[in-house]
Motif scaffolding. Structure first.
Motif, PDB file in Angstrom:
ATOM      1  N   GLU A  61      -0.922  -0.354  -3.698  1.00  0.00           N
ATOM      2  CA  GLU A  61      -2.073   0.434  -4.138  1.00  0.00           C
ATOM      3  C   GLU A  61      -3.301   0.257  -3.240  1.00  0.00           C
ATOM      4  OE1 GLU A  61      -2.825   0.096  -8.378  1.00  0.00           O
ATOM      5  OE2 GLU A  61      -0.747  -0.522  -8.684  1.00  0.00           O
ATOM      6  N   SER A  63      -6.203   1.487  -1.092  1.00  0.00           N
ATOM      7  CA  SER A  63      -6.966   2.732  -0.962  1.00  0.00           C
ATOM      8  C   SER A  63      -8.201   2.475  -0.108  1.00  0.00           C
ATOM      9  CB  SER A  63      -7.418   3.246  -2.335  1.00  0.00           C
ATOM     10  OG  SER A  63      -6.303   3.582  -3.130  1.00  0.00           O
ATOM     11  N   LEU A  65     -11.533   3.976   0.722  1.00  0.00           N
ATOM     12  CA  LEU A  65     -12.375   4.936   0.016  1.00  0.00           C
ATOM     13  C   LEU A  65     -13.646   5.306   0.758  1.00  0.00           C
ATOM     14  CD1 LEU A  65     -12.007   3.163  -3.431  1.00  0.00           C
ATOM     15  CD2 LEU A  65     -10.743   5.173  -2.623  1.00  0.00           C
ATOM     16  N   THR A  93     -11.280  -5.852  -4.314  1.00  0.00           N
ATOM     17  CA  THR A  93     -12.273  -4.792  -4.136  1.00  0.00           C
ATOM     18  C   THR A  93     -13.240  -5.211  -3.039  1.00  0.00           C
ATOM     19  OG1 THR A  93     -12.149  -4.285  -6.499  1.00  0.00           O
ATOM     20  CG2 THR A  93     -14.028  -3.381  -5.290  1.00  0.00           C
ATOM     21  N   VAL A 119     -12.888  -0.266  -0.194  1.00  0.00           N
ATOM     22  CA  VAL A 119     -11.440  -0.535  -0.178  1.00  0.00           C
ATOM     23  C   VAL A 119     -11.060  -1.188  -1.508  1.00  0.00           C
ATOM     24  CG1 VAL A 119      -9.509  -1.691   0.998  1.00  0.00           C
ATOM     25  CG2 VAL A 119     -11.493  -0.949   2.322  1.00  0.00           C
ATOM     26  N   THR A 120      -9.936  -0.745  -2.066  1.00  0.00           N
ATOM     27  CA  THR A 120      -9.342  -1.417  -3.222  1.00  0.00           C
ATOM     28  C   THR A 120      -7.868  -1.658  -2.920  1.00  0.00           C
ATOM     29  OG1 THR A 120      -8.796   0.658  -4.361  1.00  0.00           O
ATOM     30  CG2 THR A 120     -10.931  -0.377  -4.902  1.00  0.00           C
ATOM     31  N   ALA A 121      -7.302  -2.699  -3.527  1.00  0.00           N
ATOM     32  CA  ALA A 121      -5.889  -3.016  -3.309  1.00  0.00           C
ATOM     33  C   ALA A 121      -5.414  -3.999  -4.374  1.00  0.00           C
ATOM     34  CB  ALA A 121      -5.680  -3.628  -1.922  1.00  0.00           C
TER      35      ALA A 121
END
Length: 134
Positions: A61, A63, A65, A93, A119-121
């Protein structure tokens, strides 16, 4: 185990992004820079929880952003969201909390209010089996 007191542990690091890390036009920094910062935060999570640096085994996951630029101050946070026997899942995050403002002058910068999530993961961290465990 949902009542594990280690769930919800949050570790945060902040880092200035040096201009030497800009690889693209507009002083953009590649996404691997932020993932590396998440790895550093995850290492501290493993040390706090397990007394070992552990191993960052994978990402899901992820992303991207928003942009990360040279001159940014990044805040990277990892929260423990799952505890297994030897693995831990972390919600990661990254936020830009301050950004250079070259249009105002060569060393001008400002705090972002609110910070910008870039960024998220989800990271999976693996730690050794505790001594004496089956």
């Amino acid at each position: 185990m949902t009542d594990d007191p280690r769930l919800g542990l949050v570790v945060t690091h902040r880092r200035y992004v040096p201009h030497a890390h800009a690889h693209y036009g507009g002083a953009l920094v590649d996404g691997a820079y932020t993932l590396g910062l998440f790895g550093d935060v995850a290492t501290e999570v493993a040390i706090v929880l397990d007394g070992d640096e552990g191993l960052l085994a994978g990402w899901s996951e992820v992303s991207f952003l928003g942009p990360v630029r040279a001159g940014d101050v990044l805040e990277a946070t990892c929260e423990v969201v799952r505890i297994g026997r030897r693995s831990r899942d972390l919600r990661c995050t990254a936020r830009v909390v301050a950004r250079s403002r070259p249009e105002r002058g060569p060393s001008a910068a400002g705090v972002l209010d609110p910070p910008e999530v870039v960024v998220t993961a989800i990271a999976t961290l693996v730690v050794p089996t505790p001594a004496g465990a089956p």
